[in-house]
Design an enzyme around this catalytic site. Structure first.
Site, PDB file in Angstrom:
ATOM      1  CB  SER A  63      -0.934   0.011   1.213  1.00 36.70           C
ATOM      2  OG  SER A  63      -1.724  -1.140   1.243  1.00 36.70           O
TER       3      SER A  63
HETATM    4  N1  SAM Z   1      -0.283  -5.272   4.116  1.00 34.24           N
HETATM    5  C1  SAM Z   1       0.412  -5.529   2.879  1.00 34.24           C
HETATM    6  C2  SAM Z   1       1.803  -4.969   2.858  1.00 34.24           C
HETATM    7  O1  SAM Z   1       2.219  -4.337   3.826  1.00 34.24           O
HETATM    8  O2  SAM Z   1       2.482  -5.184   1.840  1.00 34.24           O
HETATM    9  C3  SAM Z   1      -0.373  -5.087   1.663  1.00 34.24           C
HETATM   10  C4  SAM Z   1      -1.518  -5.960   1.420  1.00 34.24           C
HETATM   11  S1  SAM Z   1      -2.352  -5.881  -0.107  1.00 34.24           S
HETATM   12  C5  SAM Z   1      -2.939  -4.233  -0.193  1.00 34.24           C
HETATM   13  C6  SAM Z   1      -3.777  -6.859   0.362  1.00 34.24           C
HETATM   14  C7  SAM Z   1      -3.486  -8.330   0.532  1.00 34.24           C
HETATM   15  O3  SAM Z   1      -4.658  -8.988   1.023  1.00 34.24           O
HETATM   16  C8  SAM Z   1      -3.118  -9.052  -0.771  1.00 34.24           C
HETATM   17  O4  SAM Z   1      -1.849  -9.621  -0.649  1.00 34.24           O
HETATM   18  C9  SAM Z   1      -4.213 -10.126  -0.909  1.00 34.24           C
HETATM   19  O5  SAM Z   1      -3.748 -11.335  -1.480  1.00 34.24           O
HETATM   20  C10 SAM Z   1      -4.639 -10.302   0.538  1.00 34.24           C
HETATM   21  N2  SAM Z   1      -5.950 -10.913   0.755  1.00 34.24           N
HETATM   22  C11 SAM Z   1      -7.114 -10.730   0.072  1.00 34.24           C
HETATM   23  N3  SAM Z   1      -8.107 -11.473   0.610  1.00 34.24           N
HETATM   24  C12 SAM Z   1      -7.554 -12.146   1.673  1.00 34.24           C
HETATM   25  C13 SAM Z   1      -8.075 -13.059   2.652  1.00 34.24           C
HETATM   26  N4  SAM Z   1      -9.354 -13.458   2.663  1.00 34.24           N
HETATM   27  N5  SAM Z   1      -7.224 -13.540   3.585  1.00 34.24           N
HETATM   28  C14 SAM Z   1      -5.914 -13.168   3.606  1.00 34.24           C
HETATM   29  N6  SAM Z   1      -5.378 -12.304   2.705  1.00 34.24           N
HETATM   30  C15 SAM Z   1      -6.184 -11.793   1.760  1.00 34.24           C
END
Ligand code: SAM
Length: 218
Positions: A63
């Protein structure tokens, strides 16, 4: 490149502080300590301190620094807290939280894409974080075996606030979560659990990747 990155980091962080986006001393310290360049893909390292999201693997993103700063301040993390992050991605947000909770606290971060689980684990390990555990699974239903949590941060957008996450929050706990349709306007919410009551504060409009899972998008 290291000198240029150091200069750009200073410029970005002093901007976030000057604008009042970063304000809590422990959170500011964590943003200075964690090296974002250790959590981005090799080809984007030179943009580590651009105030923009960057692609990681499988069309996901690390992000935007401003968004991470707003979410971290809203979460009010404290030394010793046990925190669940849903959406580990690169592991960067988990590293920021790990700095704040210290050795007496613990971060559990869950990610649904197994290649990103490996990416986050590798990045966190290389950066030396030992108080973070990365799980593979559907975080829309939380991480029941480690609940309850003092804080929960969701880094992907949910269609509605998942009941499982509310249940897994301690009384007095705080959750920060984006909610809204996949393609339309999404809002970031700060939620405080007070007994059976839920207090909700709207933090404004944001854009996130979707939370996919049982209590997310199908
Ligand atoms: N927090 C992260 C970082 O610091 O790099 C950025 C995360 S990214 C914006 C959102 C993440 O949520 C993605 O990697 C996606 O695969 C994950 N995601 C989506 N649905 C999910 C779920 N039900 N459980 C776990 N992860 C999930």
């Amino acid at each position: 490149m290291q000198d240029r990155l150091a200069e750009e980091k200073e410029r970005l962080l002093s901007y976030l502080v000057k604008e009042g986006i970063l304000k809590t001393p422990e959170i500011i310290r964590a943003f200075y300590k964690v090296e974002r360049e250790k959590f981005v893909l090799e080809q984007y390292k030179e943009y580590s301190y651009a105030d923009t999201p960057l692609p990681i693997l499988y069309s996901q993103t690390i992000s935007q620094p401003t968004t991470i700063a707003i979410m971290t301040e809203a979460l009010e993390p404290k030394k010793g807290n046990k925190i669940l992050e849903v959406g580990a991605g690169s592991g960067y947000q988990a590293a920021i939280l790990a700095e704040i909770v210290g050795d007496s606290g613990k971060i559990y971060t869950i990610e649904r894409i197994s290649e990103l689980v490996d990416f986050a684990r590798r990045n966190l390990n290389n950066a030396g974080y030992r108080n973070v555990e990365v799980y593979c699974g559907d975080g829309s239903i939380g991480l029941r075996e480690k609940a309850p949590f003092d804080r929960i941060i969701v880094t992907a957008c949910a269609p509605k606030i998942p009941n499982s996450l509310i249940e897994q929050l301690v009384d007095g706990g705080i959750m920060v979560i984006p909610v809204g349709p996949i393609t339309h306007i999404q809002r970031l919410f700060k939620i405080k659990k007070e007994g059976k009551r839920i207090k909700t504060k709207d933090l404004g409009f944001f854009a996130f990747v979707p939370l996919i899972g049982r209590e997310g998008f199908k």
